[in-house]
Scaffold this active site. Structure first.
Site, PDB file in Angstrom:
ATOM      1  N   LYS A 142      43.720  -1.413  29.856  1.00 14.56           N
ATOM      2  CA  LYS A 142      42.454  -2.159  30.020  1.00 14.56           C
ATOM      3  C   LYS A 142      41.315  -1.241  29.629  1.00 14.56           C
ATOM      4  O   LYS A 142      41.238  -0.098  30.090  1.00 14.56           O
ATOM      5  CB  LYS A 142      42.307  -2.567  31.499  1.00 14.56           C
ATOM      6  CG  LYS A 142      41.009  -3.264  31.797  1.00 14.56           C
ATOM      7  CD  LYS A 142      41.208  -4.765  31.813  1.00 14.56           C
ATOM      8  CE  LYS A 142      39.910  -5.518  31.676  1.00 14.56           C
ATOM      9  NZ  LYS A 142      39.523  -5.841  30.296  1.00 14.56           N
ATOM     10  N   GLN A 182      38.820   6.172  31.131  1.00 14.93           N
ATOM     11  CA  GLN A 182      39.120   4.838  31.665  1.00 14.93           C
ATOM     12  C   GLN A 182      40.325   4.858  32.616  1.00 14.93           C
ATOM     13  O   GLN A 182      40.385   4.062  33.551  1.00 14.93           O
ATOM     14  CB  GLN A 182      39.384   3.884  30.487  1.00 14.93           C
ATOM     15  CG  GLN A 182      39.253   2.416  30.796  1.00 14.93           C
ATOM     16  CD  GLN A 182      37.817   1.918  30.827  1.00 14.93           C
ATOM     17  OE1 GLN A 182      37.035   2.260  29.958  1.00 14.93           O
ATOM     18  NE2 GLN A 182      37.475   1.123  31.818  1.00 14.93           N
ATOM     19  N   LYS A 216      38.804   5.858  35.973  1.00 12.53           N
ATOM     20  CA  LYS A 216      37.864   4.826  36.431  1.00 12.53           C
ATOM     21  C   LYS A 216      38.628   3.612  36.959  1.00 12.53           C
ATOM     22  O   LYS A 216      38.366   3.114  38.052  1.00 12.53           O
ATOM     23  CB  LYS A 216      36.975   4.412  35.243  1.00 12.53           C
ATOM     24  CG  LYS A 216      35.922   3.391  35.597  1.00 12.53           C
ATOM     25  CD  LYS A 216      35.210   2.877  34.358  1.00 12.53           C
ATOM     26  CE  LYS A 216      34.613   4.002  33.561  1.00 12.53           C
ATOM     27  NZ  LYS A 216      33.672   3.512  32.518  1.00 12.53           N
ATOM     28  N   LYS A 223      41.017   2.129  25.265  1.00 13.70           N
ATOM     29  CA  LYS A 223      39.708   1.911  24.637  1.00 13.70           C
ATOM     30  C   LYS A 223      39.954   1.616  23.165  1.00 13.70           C
ATOM     31  O   LYS A 223      40.980   2.039  22.612  1.00 13.70           O
ATOM     32  CB  LYS A 223      38.836   3.165  24.770  1.00 13.70           C
ATOM     33  CG  LYS A 223      37.368   2.909  24.607  1.00 13.70           C
ATOM     34  CD  LYS A 223      36.730   2.374  25.874  1.00 13.70           C
ATOM     35  CE  LYS A 223      35.303   1.934  25.630  1.00 13.70           C
ATOM     36  NZ  LYS A 223      34.635   1.532  26.872  1.00 13.70           N
ATOM     37  N   GLY A 249      34.287  -5.874  26.279  1.00 10.11           N
ATOM     38  CA  GLY A 249      33.157  -5.415  25.466  1.00 10.11           C
ATOM     39  C   GLY A 249      32.767  -3.978  25.768  1.00 10.11           C
ATOM     40  O   GLY A 249      33.261  -3.360  26.706  1.00 10.11           O
ATOM     41  N   ASP A 250      31.886  -3.452  24.954  1.00  7.92           N
ATOM     42  CA  ASP A 250      31.269  -2.130  25.169  1.00  7.92           C
ATOM     43  C   ASP A 250      30.068  -2.104  24.211  1.00  7.92           C
ATOM     44  O   ASP A 250      29.600  -3.190  23.799  1.00  7.92           O
ATOM     45  CB  ASP A 250      32.269  -1.005  24.873  1.00  7.92           C
ATOM     46  CG  ASP A 250      31.751   0.379  25.277  1.00  7.92           C
ATOM     47  OD1 ASP A 250      31.576   0.621  26.478  1.00  7.92           O
ATOM     48  OD2 ASP A 250      31.495   1.217  24.391  1.00  7.92           O
ATOM     49  N   THR A 271      28.264  -4.255  35.543  1.00  5.46           N
ATOM     50  CA  THR A 271      28.160  -2.791  35.433  1.00  5.46           C
ATOM     51  C   THR A 271      26.811  -2.319  35.955  1.00  5.46           C
ATOM     52  O   THR A 271      26.728  -1.397  36.779  1.00  5.46           O
ATOM     53  CB  THR A 271      28.366  -2.338  33.966  1.00  5.46           C
ATOM     54  OG1 THR A 271      29.570  -2.913  33.487  1.00  5.46           O
ATOM     55  CG2 THR A 271      28.439  -0.833  33.867  1.00  5.46           C
ATOM     56  N   ASN A 286      23.257  -4.076  27.773  1.00  5.54           N
ATOM     57  CA  ASN A 286      23.859  -4.789  28.904  1.00  5.54           C
ATOM     58  C   ASN A 286      23.736  -4.012  30.224  1.00  5.54           C
ATOM     59  O   ASN A 286      23.288  -4.548  31.229  1.00  5.54           O
ATOM     60  CB  ASN A 286      25.335  -5.074  28.571  1.00  5.54           C
ATOM     61  CG  ASN A 286      26.077  -5.675  29.739  1.00  5.54           C
ATOM     62  OD1 ASN A 286      26.727  -4.966  30.483  1.00  5.54           O
ATOM     63  ND2 ASN A 286      25.938  -6.979  29.936  1.00  5.54           N
ATOM     64  N   SER A 288      35.953  -7.278  35.375  1.00  9.72           N
ATOM     65  CA  SER A 288      36.915  -7.684  34.343  1.00  9.72           C
ATOM     66  C   SER A 288      38.287  -7.882  34.975  1.00  9.72           C
ATOM     67  O   SER A 288      39.013  -8.824  34.633  1.00  9.72           O
ATOM     68  CB  SER A 288      37.026  -6.612  33.251  1.00  9.72           C
ATOM     69  OG  SER A 288      35.976  -6.740  32.332  1.00  9.72           O
TER      70      SER A 288
END
Ligand code: NDP
Length: 449
Positions: free
Chosen positions: A93, A114, A117, A129, A168-169, A212, A243, A380
Protein backbone atom coordinates in the site's frame (compact mmCIF):
# COMPACT_ATOMS: atom_id res chain seq x y z
CA UNK A 1 25.38 -9.59 3.05
CA UNK A 2 26.33 -10.12 6.67
CA UNK A 3 24.10 -12.19 8.95
CA UNK A 4 24.11 -9.70 11.80
CA UNK A 5 24.99 -6.08 11.51
CA UNK A 6 24.76 -3.77 14.48
CA UNK A 7 27.26 -1.12 13.46
CA UNK A 8 25.63 1.76 11.58
CA UNK A 9 28.68 2.73 9.49
CA UNK A 10 29.34 -0.84 8.36
CA UNK A 11 25.65 -1.36 7.60
CA UNK A 12 25.37 1.88 5.62
CA UNK A 13 28.53 1.33 3.60
CA UNK A 14 27.16 -2.08 2.52
CA UNK A 15 23.78 -0.57 1.66
CA UNK A 16 25.37 2.27 -0.34
CA UNK A 17 27.52 -0.20 -2.28
CA UNK A 18 24.49 -2.33 -3.14
CA UNK A 19 22.40 0.72 -4.14
CA UNK A 20 24.72 3.22 -5.86
CA UNK A 21 23.41 6.64 -6.90
CA UNK A 22 20.35 6.55 -4.61
CA UNK A 23 20.97 9.38 -2.08
CA UNK A 24 17.32 9.76 -1.02
CA UNK A 25 17.05 6.05 -0.27
CA UNK A 26 20.36 6.07 1.66
CA UNK A 27 19.18 9.01 3.81
CA UNK A 28 15.84 7.35 4.62
CA UNK A 29 17.47 4.06 5.63
CA UNK A 30 20.14 5.76 7.73
CA UNK A 31 17.54 7.68 9.68
CA UNK A 32 15.72 4.46 10.61
CA UNK A 33 18.79 2.25 11.09
CA UNK A 34 20.35 4.74 13.54
CA UNK A 35 17.50 3.99 15.95
CA UNK A 36 16.69 0.39 15.09
CA UNK A 37 20.19 -1.16 15.10
CA UNK A 38 20.95 -0.14 18.72
CA UNK A 39 17.43 -1.27 19.71
CA UNK A 40 18.05 -4.76 18.24
CA UNK A 41 21.41 -5.13 19.94
CA UNK A 42 21.46 -7.86 22.56
CA UNK A 43 17.87 -9.00 21.79
CA UNK A 44 18.02 -12.78 21.38
CA UNK A 45 15.04 -13.03 19.02
CA UNK A 46 16.68 -10.77 16.41
CA UNK A 47 20.06 -12.53 16.41
CA UNK A 48 21.23 -13.95 13.05
CA UNK A 49 17.93 -12.98 11.37
CA UNK A 50 19.45 -10.34 9.05
CA UNK A 51 16.34 -8.21 9.64
CA UNK A 52 17.54 -4.78 8.53
CA UNK A 53 19.24 -6.24 5.46
CA UNK A 54 15.99 -8.02 4.53
CA UNK A 55 13.86 -4.94 5.19
CA UNK A 56 16.02 -2.64 3.06
CA UNK A 57 15.80 -4.90 -0.01
CA UNK A 58 12.43 -4.38 -1.76
CA UNK A 59 10.39 -7.51 -2.50
CA UNK A 60 10.46 -6.28 -6.11
CA UNK A 61 10.78 -3.13 -8.24
CA UNK A 62 8.79 -3.06 -11.48
CA UNK A 63 9.61 -0.44 -14.13
CA UNK A 64 8.07 0.17 -17.53
CA UNK A 65 7.69 2.64 -20.40
CA UNK A 66 4.54 4.76 -20.65
CA UNK A 67 3.89 5.93 -24.23
CA UNK A 68 1.10 8.42 -24.90
CA UNK A 69 0.12 11.10 -27.40
CA UNK A 70 -0.03 14.83 -26.57
CA UNK A 71 -2.67 17.25 -27.91
CA UNK A 72 -0.43 18.20 -30.84
CA UNK A 73 -0.25 14.57 -31.96
CA UNK A 74 3.36 14.01 -30.80
CA UNK A 75 4.15 10.67 -29.20
CA UNK A 76 5.73 11.00 -25.75
CA UNK A 77 7.53 8.36 -23.66
CA UNK A 78 7.85 8.54 -19.87
CA UNK A 79 9.10 6.08 -17.29
CA UNK A 80 7.08 4.54 -14.46
CA UNK A 81 7.90 2.36 -11.44
CA UNK A 82 6.12 0.44 -8.72
CA UNK A 83 8.32 -0.39 -5.72
CA UNK A 84 6.66 -3.24 -3.79
CA UNK A 85 8.78 -2.97 -0.70
CA UNK A 86 7.35 -5.26 1.95
CA UNK A 87 4.11 -7.21 2.39
CA UNK A 88 5.14 -8.55 5.80
CA UNK A 89 1.99 -7.27 7.54
CA UNK A 90 -0.51 -6.84 4.68
CA UNK A 91 -0.96 -6.17 0.94
CA UNK A 92 1.37 -3.52 -0.48
CA UNK A 93 0.00 0.00 0.00
CA UNK A 94 1.37 3.43 -0.92
CA UNK A 95 0.81 6.37 -3.23
CA UNK A 96 1.69 7.18 -6.83
CA UNK A 97 3.67 10.36 -7.54
CA UNK A 98 3.74 12.18 -10.89
CA UNK A 99 6.56 14.74 -10.93
CA UNK A 100 9.61 15.41 -13.08
CA UNK A 101 11.85 14.75 -10.04
CA UNK A 102 10.64 11.14 -9.63
CA UNK A 103 13.44 8.56 -9.79
CA UNK A 104 13.85 5.00 -8.55
CA UNK A 105 15.80 6.37 -5.55
CA UNK A 106 12.97 8.73 -4.55
CA UNK A 107 10.39 5.94 -4.82
CA UNK A 108 12.57 3.52 -2.83
CA UNK A 109 12.93 6.13 -0.09
CA UNK A 110 9.18 6.69 -0.01
CA UNK A 111 8.38 2.97 -0.18
CA UNK A 112 10.77 2.21 2.67
CA UNK A 113 9.23 4.94 4.86
CA UNK A 114 5.80 3.60 4.02
CA UNK A 115 6.56 0.22 5.65
CA UNK A 116 6.95 1.86 9.07
CA UNK A 117 4.18 4.42 8.60
CA UNK A 118 1.65 1.76 7.64
CA UNK A 119 2.72 -0.41 10.56
CA UNK A 120 2.18 2.51 12.98
CA UNK A 121 -1.45 2.91 11.87
CA UNK A 122 -2.22 -0.51 13.35
CA UNK A 123 -3.93 -1.54 10.07
CA UNK A 124 -2.82 -4.56 7.99
CA UNK A 125 -0.95 -2.74 5.21
CA UNK A 126 2.47 -3.43 3.71
CA UNK A 127 4.74 -0.75 2.21
CA UNK A 128 5.00 0.37 -1.44
CA UNK A 129 5.30 3.47 -3.60
CA UNK A 130 5.15 4.20 -7.30
CA UNK A 131 4.94 6.91 -9.89
CA UNK A 132 6.39 8.46 -12.98
CA UNK A 133 8.60 11.32 -14.13
CA UNK A 134 5.56 12.52 -16.13
CA UNK A 135 4.81 16.14 -15.18
CA UNK A 136 1.04 16.84 -15.16
CA UNK A 137 1.58 20.61 -14.79
CA UNK A 138 0.28 22.49 -17.82
CA UNK A 139 -1.15 19.33 -19.43
CA UNK A 140 -4.77 19.25 -20.57
CA UNK A 141 -7.30 16.90 -18.94
CA UNK A 142 -7.22 14.79 -22.12
CA UNK A 143 -3.44 14.47 -22.01
CA UNK A 144 -3.53 13.47 -18.33
CA UNK A 145 -6.24 10.90 -19.13
CA UNK A 146 -4.25 9.37 -21.99
CA UNK A 147 -1.16 9.17 -19.80
CA UNK A 148 -3.07 7.53 -16.91
CA UNK A 149 -4.71 5.02 -19.23
CA UNK A 150 -1.39 4.04 -20.76
CA UNK A 151 0.24 3.75 -17.33
CA UNK A 152 -2.55 1.51 -16.00
CA UNK A 153 -2.56 -0.69 -19.10
CA UNK A 154 0.72 -2.10 -17.77
CA UNK A 155 0.27 -1.55 -14.02
CA UNK A 156 -3.02 -3.47 -13.71
CA UNK A 157 -1.05 -6.74 -13.87
CA UNK A 158 0.69 -6.03 -10.56
CA UNK A 159 -2.07 -4.57 -8.37
CA UNK A 160 -5.35 -5.71 -6.79
CA UNK A 161 -7.22 -5.46 -3.47
CA UNK A 162 -5.32 -8.40 -1.94
CA UNK A 163 -2.00 -7.67 -3.68
CA UNK A 164 -1.13 -3.99 -3.94
CA UNK A 165 -3.38 -0.97 -3.50
CA UNK A 166 -1.94 2.32 -4.87
CA UNK A 167 -3.30 5.79 -3.96
CA UNK A 168 -2.47 9.45 -4.73
CA UNK A 169 0.56 11.56 -3.83
CA UNK A 170 2.21 14.65 -5.36
CA UNK A 171 0.65 15.29 -8.79
CA UNK A 172 -1.91 12.50 -8.36
CA UNK A 173 -5.22 13.80 -7.03
CA UNK A 174 -8.89 13.00 -7.56
CA UNK A 175 -8.71 13.55 -11.34
CA UNK A 176 -5.77 11.19 -11.87
CA UNK A 177 -7.17 8.49 -9.54
CA UNK A 178 -10.45 8.63 -11.49
CA UNK A 179 -8.71 8.07 -14.84
CA UNK A 180 -6.47 5.34 -13.39
CA UNK A 181 -9.43 3.53 -11.82
CA UNK A 182 -11.46 3.80 -15.05
CA UNK A 183 -8.70 2.02 -16.95
CA UNK A 184 -8.13 -0.52 -14.16
CA UNK A 185 -11.80 -1.59 -14.32
CA UNK A 186 -11.55 -1.97 -18.06
CA UNK A 187 -8.36 -4.06 -17.98
CA UNK A 188 -9.23 -6.23 -14.95
CA UNK A 189 -12.96 -6.45 -15.69
CA UNK A 190 -13.54 -6.01 -11.96
CA UNK A 191 -14.92 -3.26 -9.78
CA UNK A 192 -12.97 -3.54 -6.55
CA UNK A 193 -10.77 -1.64 -4.09
CA UNK A 194 -7.52 -1.86 -6.09
CA UNK A 195 -7.02 1.91 -5.73
CA UNK A 196 -7.87 4.31 -2.90
CA UNK A 197 -8.60 8.02 -3.03
CA UNK A 198 -11.51 7.26 -5.38
CA UNK A 199 -14.42 9.65 -5.84
CA UNK A 200 -17.39 9.22 -3.50
CA UNK A 201 -19.61 8.08 -6.39
CA UNK A 202 -17.36 5.10 -7.20
CA UNK A 203 -16.18 3.60 -3.93
CA UNK A 204 -14.23 6.40 -2.25
CA UNK A 205 -14.33 7.12 1.48
CA UNK A 206 -15.73 10.26 3.05
CA UNK A 207 -12.92 12.22 4.65
CA UNK A 208 -10.06 10.80 2.53
CA UNK A 209 -9.26 14.13 0.82
CA UNK A 210 -8.83 15.87 4.17
CA UNK A 211 -7.30 12.95 6.09
CA UNK A 212 -3.57 13.67 5.86
CA UNK A 213 -3.86 17.39 6.64
CA UNK A 214 -6.38 16.86 9.45
CA UNK A 215 -4.34 13.96 10.82
CA UNK A 216 -1.18 16.09 11.09
CA UNK A 217 -3.06 18.59 13.23
CA UNK A 218 -4.55 15.82 15.40
CA UNK A 219 -1.04 14.51 15.96
CA UNK A 220 0.22 18.00 16.88
CA UNK A 221 -2.68 18.36 19.32
CA UNK A 222 -1.61 15.14 21.06
CA UNK A 223 1.99 16.35 21.29
CA UNK A 224 0.85 19.62 22.85
CA UNK A 225 -1.54 17.81 25.19
CA UNK A 226 1.35 15.68 26.44
CA UNK A 227 2.97 18.95 27.60
CA UNK A 228 -0.31 20.29 29.08
CA UNK A 229 -0.65 22.79 26.23
CA UNK A 230 -3.02 23.18 23.25
CA UNK A 231 -3.34 24.77 19.80
CA UNK A 232 -5.53 27.72 20.77
CA UNK A 233 -4.05 31.03 19.59
CA UNK A 234 -0.80 29.50 18.32
CA UNK A 235 0.76 31.01 15.18
CA UNK A 236 1.35 28.28 12.60
CA UNK A 237 3.71 28.22 9.59
CA UNK A 238 2.56 25.93 6.79
CA UNK A 239 4.38 25.21 3.53
CA UNK A 240 2.76 23.91 0.35
CA UNK A 241 -0.73 24.57 -0.95
CA UNK A 242 -1.60 21.09 -2.18
CA UNK A 243 -3.78 18.42 -0.67
CA UNK A 244 -1.92 18.09 2.64
CA UNK A 245 -1.28 21.81 3.24
CA UNK A 246 -4.81 23.02 2.47
CA UNK A 247 -6.51 20.63 4.89
CA UNK A 248 -3.82 21.14 7.53
CA UNK A 249 -4.69 24.86 7.37
CA UNK A 250 -8.40 24.02 7.55
CA UNK A 251 -8.03 21.96 10.73
CA UNK A 252 -5.71 24.55 12.31
CA UNK A 253 -8.45 27.16 11.85
CA UNK A 254 -11.11 24.95 13.45
CA UNK A 255 -8.76 24.23 16.37
CA UNK A 256 -8.33 27.96 17.07
CA UNK A 257 -4.76 28.29 15.77
CA UNK A 258 -3.65 31.03 13.38
CA UNK A 259 -2.04 29.78 10.13
CA UNK A 260 -0.09 32.63 8.50
CA UNK A 261 1.79 31.11 5.55
CA UNK A 262 1.28 28.87 2.51
CA UNK A 263 3.55 28.24 -0.48
CA UNK A 264 4.12 26.55 -3.82
CA UNK A 265 7.27 25.88 -5.78
CA UNK A 266 7.38 29.56 -6.88
CA UNK A 267 7.33 31.20 -3.41
CA UNK A 268 5.28 31.78 -0.24
CA UNK A 269 2.65 34.17 1.12
CA UNK A 270 2.75 35.66 4.63
CA UNK A 271 -0.67 36.74 5.83
CA UNK A 272 -0.02 38.33 9.24
CA UNK A 273 -3.75 38.62 9.98
CA UNK A 274 -4.07 34.86 9.56
CA UNK A 275 -5.64 32.72 6.83
CA UNK A 276 -9.35 32.70 7.71
CA UNK A 277 -12.02 30.20 6.64
CA UNK A 278 -13.24 32.54 3.83
CA UNK A 279 -9.73 33.08 2.49
CA UNK A 280 -9.07 29.34 2.66
CA UNK A 281 -12.20 28.58 0.63
CA UNK A 282 -10.92 30.96 -2.03
CA UNK A 283 -7.48 29.29 -1.92
CA UNK A 284 -8.93 25.76 -2.20
CA UNK A 285 -10.87 26.86 -5.29
CA UNK A 286 -7.70 28.47 -6.73
CA UNK A 287 -5.62 25.33 -6.22
CA UNK A 288 -8.12 22.53 -6.79
CA UNK A 289 -10.26 24.00 -9.58
CA UNK A 290 -8.49 26.90 -11.24
CA UNK A 291 -4.99 25.36 -10.80
CA UNK A 292 -3.53 28.82 -10.06
CA UNK A 293 -0.40 30.03 -8.23
CA UNK A 294 -0.05 31.06 -4.57
CA UNK A 295 1.06 34.56 -5.63
CA UNK A 296 -2.57 35.22 -6.61
CA UNK A 297 -3.56 34.94 -2.92
CA UNK A 298 -1.34 37.94 -2.07
CA UNK A 299 -2.93 39.91 -4.93
CA UNK A 300 -6.45 39.01 -3.80
CA UNK A 301 -5.97 39.65 -0.07
CA UNK A 302 -3.15 42.23 -0.08
CA UNK A 303 -0.56 40.37 1.97
CA UNK A 304 3.18 39.80 1.54
CA UNK A 305 4.56 37.46 -1.15
CA UNK A 306 8.17 36.20 -1.24
CA UNK A 307 9.15 34.66 -4.58
CA UNK A 308 11.61 31.72 -4.56
CA UNK A 309 11.64 31.53 -0.76
CA UNK A 310 10.34 29.13 1.92
CA UNK A 311 8.46 30.34 5.03
CA UNK A 312 10.94 29.17 7.70
CA UNK A 313 12.44 32.57 8.55
CA UNK A 314 9.02 33.86 9.73
CA UNK A 315 8.40 33.66 13.53
CA UNK A 316 5.86 31.02 14.58
CA UNK A 317 4.92 28.71 17.46
CA UNK A 318 4.19 25.66 15.30
CA UNK A 319 5.52 24.54 11.90
CA UNK A 320 4.01 22.17 9.35
CA UNK A 321 6.20 21.49 6.29
CA UNK A 322 3.63 20.04 3.85
CA UNK A 323 5.21 20.49 0.38
CA UNK A 324 7.99 18.06 -0.49
CA UNK A 325 11.21 16.37 0.63
CA UNK A 326 14.26 18.40 1.70
CA UNK A 327 12.37 21.71 1.81
CA UNK A 328 13.58 22.65 5.33
CA UNK A 329 17.37 22.92 5.78
CA UNK A 330 19.65 23.13 8.82
CA UNK A 331 19.73 26.95 8.71
CA UNK A 332 15.93 27.04 8.52
CA UNK A 333 15.72 24.84 11.63
CA UNK A 334 18.12 27.19 13.45
CA UNK A 335 15.99 30.20 12.49
CA UNK A 336 12.78 28.49 13.64
CA UNK A 337 14.31 27.60 17.01
CA UNK A 338 15.73 31.12 17.44
CA UNK A 339 12.29 32.57 16.70
CA UNK A 340 10.68 30.54 19.49
CA UNK A 341 9.26 27.46 17.73
CA UNK A 342 7.57 25.03 20.14
CA UNK A 343 6.84 22.07 17.86
CA UNK A 344 7.05 20.87 14.27
CA UNK A 345 4.97 18.12 12.64
CA UNK A 346 5.88 16.93 9.16
CA UNK A 347 2.98 16.80 6.70
CA UNK A 348 5.24 15.95 3.76
CA UNK A 349 7.53 12.93 3.59
CA UNK A 350 11.00 13.79 4.84
CA UNK A 351 10.72 17.58 4.33
CA UNK A 352 13.50 18.20 6.89
CA UNK A 353 17.07 17.40 5.88
CA UNK A 354 19.22 15.28 8.23
CA UNK A 355 20.87 18.48 9.59
CA UNK A 356 17.50 20.08 10.26
CA UNK A 357 16.15 16.93 11.93
CA UNK A 358 19.16 16.80 14.22
CA UNK A 359 18.56 20.36 15.45
CA UNK A 360 14.79 19.96 15.77
CA UNK A 361 14.99 16.63 17.61
CA UNK A 362 17.12 18.16 20.35
CA UNK A 363 15.54 21.62 20.59
CA UNK A 364 11.76 21.30 20.08
CA UNK A 365 8.99 18.70 19.80
CA UNK A 366 9.59 17.08 16.42
CA UNK A 367 7.15 14.65 14.74
CA UNK A 368 8.50 12.73 11.72
CA UNK A 369 6.22 12.31 8.72
CA UNK A 370 5.97 8.55 9.12
CA UNK A 371 4.01 9.24 12.32
CA UNK A 372 2.36 12.62 11.81
CA UNK A 373 1.24 12.27 8.18
CA UNK A 374 -0.03 8.69 8.51
CA UNK A 375 -3.67 9.88 8.58
CA UNK A 376 -3.92 9.73 4.78
CA UNK A 377 -2.89 6.13 4.44
CA UNK A 378 -4.94 5.26 7.51
CA UNK A 379 -8.14 6.53 5.89
CA UNK A 380 -7.07 4.76 2.68
CA UNK A 381 -6.99 1.61 4.81
CA UNK A 382 -10.51 2.45 6.00
CA UNK A 383 -11.55 2.90 2.34
CA UNK A 384 -10.24 -0.64 1.64
CA UNK A 385 -12.30 -1.99 4.56
CA UNK A 386 -15.45 -0.24 3.29
CA UNK A 387 -14.87 -1.57 -0.25
CA UNK A 388 -14.35 -5.10 1.06
CA UNK A 389 -17.62 -4.88 3.02
CA UNK A 390 -19.47 -3.15 0.16
CA UNK A 391 -20.43 -0.42 2.61
CA UNK A 392 -19.69 3.25 3.21
CA UNK A 393 -19.27 5.07 6.49
CA UNK A 394 -20.29 8.61 7.33
CA UNK A 395 -17.78 11.47 7.45
CA UNK A 396 -18.24 11.62 11.23
CA UNK A 397 -17.49 7.93 11.66
CA UNK A 398 -14.35 8.16 9.52
CA UNK A 399 -13.21 11.27 11.41
CA UNK A 400 -13.70 9.53 14.78
CA UNK A 401 -11.61 6.58 13.59
CA UNK A 402 -8.93 8.94 12.21
CA UNK A 403 -8.67 10.76 15.55
CA UNK A 404 -8.34 7.45 17.39
CA UNK A 405 -5.65 6.20 14.99
CA UNK A 406 -3.62 9.43 15.31
CA UNK A 407 -3.86 9.23 19.12
CA UNK A 408 -2.73 5.60 19.03
CA UNK A 409 0.23 6.49 16.80
CA UNK A 410 1.16 9.27 19.22
CA UNK A 411 0.99 6.83 22.12
CA UNK A 412 3.08 4.22 20.31
CA UNK A 413 5.77 6.87 19.64
CA UNK A 414 5.64 7.81 23.33
CA UNK A 415 5.95 4.15 24.38
CA UNK A 416 9.19 3.65 22.44
CA UNK A 417 10.50 7.23 22.43
CA UNK A 418 10.13 8.51 26.01
CA UNK A 419 13.47 9.09 27.73
CA UNK A 420 14.62 7.28 30.89
CA UNK A 421 13.11 9.97 33.14
CA UNK A 422 9.70 9.57 31.54
CA UNK A 423 9.57 13.21 30.49
CA UNK A 424 10.79 14.16 27.00
CA UNK A 425 9.62 12.12 24.00
CA UNK A 426 11.92 11.53 21.02
CA UNK A 427 9.11 11.03 18.48
CA UNK A 428 11.50 10.11 15.67
CA UNK A 429 13.03 7.27 17.68
CA UNK A 430 9.61 6.19 18.93
CA UNK A 431 8.19 6.08 15.38
CA UNK A 432 11.13 4.14 13.97
CA UNK A 433 11.11 1.51 16.69
CA UNK A 434 7.32 1.42 17.12
CA UNK A 435 6.92 0.86 13.35
CA UNK A 436 9.72 -1.71 13.21
CA UNK A 437 8.60 -4.04 16.02
CA UNK A 438 5.39 -5.26 14.36
CA UNK A 439 7.03 -5.77 10.96
CA UNK A 440 10.00 -7.60 12.50
CA UNK A 441 7.68 -9.86 14.48
CA UNK A 442 5.75 -10.75 11.29
CA UNK A 443 8.99 -11.42 9.39
CA UNK A 444 10.23 -13.74 12.12
CA UNK A 445 6.97 -15.70 12.31
CA UNK A 446 6.67 -16.21 8.53
CA UNK A 447 9.98 -18.07 8.18
CA UNK A 448 12.88 -17.20 5.90
CA UNK A 449 11.19 -15.32 3.04
P1 NDP B 1 0.20 18.08 -3.97
O1 NDP B 1 0.72 17.77 -5.33
O2 NDP B 1 -1.26 18.19 -3.76
O3 NDP B 1 0.88 19.42 -3.43
C1 NDP B 1 2.26 19.58 -3.33
C2 NDP B 1 2.55 21.01 -2.90
O4 NDP B 1 3.94 21.14 -2.66
C3 NDP B 1 2.21 22.04 -3.98
O5 NDP B 1 1.85 23.24 -3.37
C4 NDP B 1 3.54 22.17 -4.72
O6 NDP B 1 3.69 23.39 -5.43
C5 NDP B 1 4.51 22.09 -3.58
N1 NDP B 1 5.81 21.60 -4.06
C6 NDP B 1 6.04 20.48 -4.76
N2 NDP B 1 7.35 20.38 -5.07
C7 NDP B 1 7.93 21.46 -4.52
C8 NDP B 1 9.25 21.94 -4.47
N3 NDP B 1 10.25 21.27 -5.05
N4 NDP B 1 9.50 23.11 -3.80
C9 NDP B 1 8.49 23.78 -3.21
N5 NDP B 1 7.21 23.39 -3.23
C10 NDP B 1 6.94 22.24 -3.88
O7 NDP B 1 0.85 16.95 -3.01
P2 NDP B 1 0.37 16.49 -1.58
O8 NDP B 1 -0.13 17.64 -0.80
O9 NDP B 1 -0.49 15.30 -1.75
O10 NDP B 1 1.73 15.97 -0.96
C11 NDP B 1 2.65 16.83 -0.28
C12 NDP B 1 3.63 16.00 0.53
O11 NDP B 1 2.90 15.21 1.48
C13 NDP B 1 4.48 15.01 -0.25
O12 NDP B 1 5.73 14.87 0.38
C14 NDP B 1 3.70 13.71 -0.11
O13 NDP B 1 4.53 12.57 -0.28
C15 NDP B 1 3.25 13.83 1.34
N6 NDP B 1 2.10 13.02 1.69
C16 NDP B 1 0.91 13.13 1.03
C17 NDP B 1 -0.18 12.38 1.42
C18 NDP B 1 -1.52 12.55 0.80
O14 NDP B 1 -2.48 11.95 1.31
N7 NDP B 1 -1.66 13.34 -0.24
C19 NDP B 1 -0.05 11.36 2.49
C20 NDP B 1 1.21 11.39 3.19
C21 NDP B 1 2.24 12.17 2.76
P3 NDP B 1 3.59 23.41 -7.04
O15 NDP B 1 2.12 23.36 -7.33
O16 NDP B 1 4.24 24.68 -7.43
O17 NDP B 1 4.33 22.19 -7.53
Amino acid sequence: MSTLCTDLDTFMSGLEKRNPGQPEFHAAVKEVAADVLPFMEGKKEYKNECLMERLTEPDRVISWRVSWKDDQGNVRADRAWRVQFSNAIGPYKGGLRFHSSVTKSVLKFLGFEQIFKNSLTGLPMGGAKGGSNFNPKGKSDDEVMRFCQSMMTEMHRYIGPETDVPAGDIGVGAREIGYLFGQYKRMANQFNGALTGKGLSFGGSAGRTEATGHGVVYFMREMMRDCDDDLEGKTALVSGSGNVALYCIEKLITQGAKPVTASDSSGFIYDKEGITRDKLEWLIDLKENRRGRIKEYSEEFGCEYYPDKTPWQIPGDLAFPCATQNELLGDDAKALVKNGLIALAEGANMPCTADAQHILRSEVLYAPGKASNAGGVAVSGLEQSQNAQHSSWSREEVDERLKKIMTNIHDKCAEYGRDGHGTKIDYARGANIGGFVKVADALLKCGVV
